[in-house]
Scaffold this motif. Sequence first.
Motif, short mmCIF file in Angstrom:
data_model
loop_
_atom_site.label_atom_id
_atom_site.label_comp_id
_atom_site.label_asym_id
_atom_site.label_seq_id
_atom_site.Cartn_x
_atom_site.Cartn_y
_atom_site.Cartn_z
N TRP A 283 -16.39 -16.44 -26.21
CA TRP A 283 -15.89 -15.74 -25.02
C TRP A 283 -16.07 -16.64 -23.81
N VAL A 284 -15.19 -16.50 -22.85
CA VAL A 284 -15.31 -17.22 -21.59
C VAL A 284 -16.07 -16.31 -20.63
N LEU A 285 -17.30 -16.70 -20.27
CA LEU A 285 -18.20 -15.80 -19.56
C LEU A 285 -18.53 -16.25 -18.14
N LYS A 286 -18.51 -17.53 -17.86
CA LYS A 286 -18.89 -17.99 -16.54
C LYS A 286 -17.80 -17.62 -15.53
N PRO A 287 -18.18 -17.12 -14.35
CA PRO A 287 -17.19 -16.59 -13.40
C PRO A 287 -16.06 -17.56 -13.06
N GLN A 288 -16.37 -18.79 -12.73
CA GLN A 288 -15.31 -19.72 -12.34
C GLN A 288 -14.48 -20.17 -13.54
N ASN A 289 -15.10 -20.25 -14.72
CA ASN A 289 -14.32 -20.51 -15.93
C ASN A 289 -13.36 -19.37 -16.20
N SER A 290 -13.86 -18.15 -15.99
CA SER A 290 -13.01 -16.97 -16.18
C SER A 290 -11.84 -16.98 -15.19
N GLN A 291 -12.12 -17.40 -13.97
CA GLN A 291 -11.06 -17.49 -12.97
C GLN A 291 -9.97 -18.47 -13.41
N LEU A 292 -10.39 -19.63 -13.92
CA LEU A 292 -9.42 -20.61 -14.41
C LEU A 292 -8.66 -20.05 -15.61
N TRP A 293 -9.35 -19.34 -16.49
CA TRP A 293 -8.70 -18.75 -17.66
C TRP A 293 -7.58 -17.81 -17.24
N TRP A 294 -7.89 -16.89 -16.34
CA TRP A 294 -6.88 -15.92 -15.92
C TRP A 294 -5.70 -16.61 -15.21
N LYS A 295 -6.00 -17.57 -14.37
CA LYS A 295 -4.91 -18.27 -13.67
C LYS A 295 -4.02 -19.02 -14.65
N THR A 296 -4.65 -19.75 -15.59
CA THR A 296 -3.87 -20.54 -16.54
C THR A 296 -3.02 -19.64 -17.44
N VAL A 297 -3.62 -18.56 -17.93
CA VAL A 297 -2.89 -17.65 -18.81
C VAL A 297 -1.74 -16.98 -18.07
N ASN A 298 -2.01 -16.44 -16.88
CA ASN A 298 -0.94 -15.76 -16.14
C ASN A 298 0.16 -16.73 -15.71
N ASP A 299 -0.24 -17.93 -15.30
CA ASP A 299 0.79 -18.92 -14.93
C ASP A 299 1.68 -19.26 -16.12
N TRP A 300 1.07 -19.37 -17.31
CA TRP A 300 1.85 -19.69 -18.51
C TRP A 300 2.84 -18.57 -18.83
N VAL A 301 2.38 -17.34 -18.76
CA VAL A 301 3.26 -16.22 -19.06
C VAL A 301 4.37 -16.13 -18.01
N ASP A 302 4.00 -16.29 -16.74
CA ASP A 302 5.01 -16.26 -15.67
C ASP A 302 6.06 -17.35 -15.87
N GLN A 303 5.61 -18.50 -16.27
CA GLN A 303 6.53 -19.64 -16.43
C GLN A 303 7.67 -19.33 -17.40
N TRP A 304 7.37 -18.57 -18.44
CA TRP A 304 8.36 -18.35 -19.49
C TRP A 304 9.02 -16.97 -19.46
N THR A 305 8.55 -16.06 -18.59
CA THR A 305 9.10 -14.69 -18.63
C THR A 305 9.65 -14.20 -17.31
N THR A 306 9.47 -14.93 -16.22
CA THR A 306 9.88 -14.39 -14.93
C THR A 306 11.39 -14.33 -14.74
N LYS A 307 12.11 -15.17 -15.42
CA LYS A 307 13.57 -15.17 -15.25
C LYS A 307 14.24 -14.45 -16.42
N PRO A 308 15.01 -13.38 -16.13
CA PRO A 308 15.74 -12.70 -17.22
C PRO A 308 16.75 -13.62 -17.86
N ASN A 309 17.04 -13.35 -19.13
CA ASN A 309 18.06 -14.14 -19.84
C ASN A 309 19.44 -13.83 -19.26
#
Length: 709
Positions: free
Chosen positions: A683-709
């Motif tokens: 598990w990712v437990l350290k606060p700043q590591n968790s912050q990076l995890w959420w940013k990286t994951v959300n940015d990745w999802v946004d990158q591929w799903t924000t524009k409709p086909n």
Amino acid sequence: MTFEDMMHMKRLGETAVSADGKWLGYSVTTVDLEKNTKTPEIWLQPIAGGEPLKVSATQPGDGGLQFAPDGKRVLFVSGREGASQVWIADFDDATGATSNAKKLTSISTEADNAKWSPDGRFIVFTSNVYPDCAPITFADSKTGDQCNADRDKAKAESKVKAQIFTHLMYRHWNHFTGDKRSHLFLIEVDTGKLRDLTPNDTHDVPTDYPTSPLGCGCAISPDAKEMAFVKKDVPEEATSTNSDIFTLDLTSPDAKPIKVSTALGGDMDPAYSPDGRYLAWRSQARAGYESDKFRLALYDRGAKTIKYLLPKFENWVDEFAWGLNSETIYFVSGSRGSAPVYELDLRTGRAALWVTLQQGSGEFSSIHPTPVRNSVVATRMTAGHPSEVFEIVNSPAIVDVLPTKKENAAQAGRLPVYPVPEAKELRQLTHLNDALLANLDLSEMEDFWFTASDGTKEQGFLIRPPNFDPSKKYPLKFLIHGGPQGAWGDAWSYRWNAELFAANGYVVVMINPGGSTGYGQAFVDSVNGDWGGKPFTDLMSGLDYAEQHYPFIDKTRECALGASYGGYMANWVLGHTTRFKCIVSHDGMFDPESAYGTTEELWFNEWEFKGKPWDYYGKPDSENPYRKWAPMMSAKTFKTPTLVVHSQLDFRLDVSEGYQLFTTLQRLGVPSKMLYFPDEGHWVLKPQNSQLWWKTVNDWVDQWTTKPN
């Protein structure tokens, strides 16, 4: 809700209730994102009503508060002098004031998990010691303690950090086990005399299987003459789940532990009845299966017989506590996305619901029966609200929770829903995050039922984004739970928080496929040896249902995300469908054969894949579960952009699994990225590591799903 909002939330920890039922003690952890720290503090408040007050005898970082049986003292564990030790302080039951804090233990190997004896004469605690050092006894506590201190000092000062392994459980979760073992100690409160209760034992007491036991993993009889504890006394801990309950005569320093449990699986969490007649514990029948049904075992100490209660109850007993009359047992059991409280009447053998199974009841835990108002104090959380402490005051209608054969047939595998009344009073005691939550737009979690391809009725959950507009189309995050014997439900999480996943404009869908807990043991067992079979088709059927019945889901903009077994399933999805725009695979298994050789708890892989890899050598892949259910075998079909997340200290699923997946994706030319943490485990437990995890994951999802086909 933003990530920063979640980090500002106060996190409820351990709880305690005074013997007279007047006072609640609890730990609250505050996260400082800038300092990258989590700091617990101990609080008190009257259960009948009143303002919380910080325990003045404690300091930030202290924990483990327990009230003395006579209500005149408290104990806690503090590292204020540089090492974790047991402290005690005077307690004023009238005002809640604490004073005269003093350190009770000074053992060089530190102390943790302290527990009062029922008569208040002594305290039991755990400490990690070298088993081959001289035992610490009442007569001589210095020789053994000095041996431990010298060994620790030599290890710290040595320029050589190499280790030599002679057994398989040389590491666990995120740490190497080393030469030390957890032992139980007893210290007399008035004299300070100390002794090791499990001297020279080469096993951990209590054991660390299958999850860390609550507190000391032990119980003390009401007359303070006997103790029960959990130990895994087997030749090779890495291949066995067989932990047992042992009892020890505390009146004789020469007494040896006696094994009282007989099950082939795990036995854990012993607790004596208040009248001393019985010893109860949670028990699993089958050897080698960490997700077997957790039954409630009742040991008659006089007759020396064991009875397994509620033999037809199909869900797990997750935790339990004795009623003060010794005729009832309160227990929590996960069921259809919730975890309600039950009361078991030992005279009739029937169980009653104290909180309904209706959706939205949340998950209860840490139950404390009190001597006032026929009440139980427990923690409760929901998908939209982190844990708080509640008092449940109820005169439950005695409703048999066991379905009849006719009801079973009618439900086709789904447990029946009984029309039981709501609790007469569910009173919230703590209000740690009321002000913050009042300013957040958190959607209610909804549940739905669908029919899987094999005809099984199964459950899913959905959360809409904030400021939801039913006329719009929204991208979707499809969350896959771990385990595989786990479940999504009405529960809060600081790691995979469904509300936070929805917060930036997404619909969140979660499915409990075959293997999930809370739907009967047969449903749990259905994943065994079928990792990529029924669970995969169940997940796809559940998502199909959601797309068909919730028109605001844009099925052209969906991303699948999973961790642990959910990461495995994300990898399996990668090779078996192209319906998703992106995938996030966190700590997932890529090659079951290599995962077998790099994990620590071998019983898990041997059960789930029906043997060891070499048992299948020479057989076709279709007959070899390690190859049949290997995501890597479908690598040629990988096309979906994938984010790989893995950590160096993950010894459950070695970081090499993430490396192999990322290497494969890169060589195939599939858009991919890897997020690597050198200082995290499963598990990712350290606060700043968790912050990076959420940013990286959300940015990745946004990158591929924000524009409709």
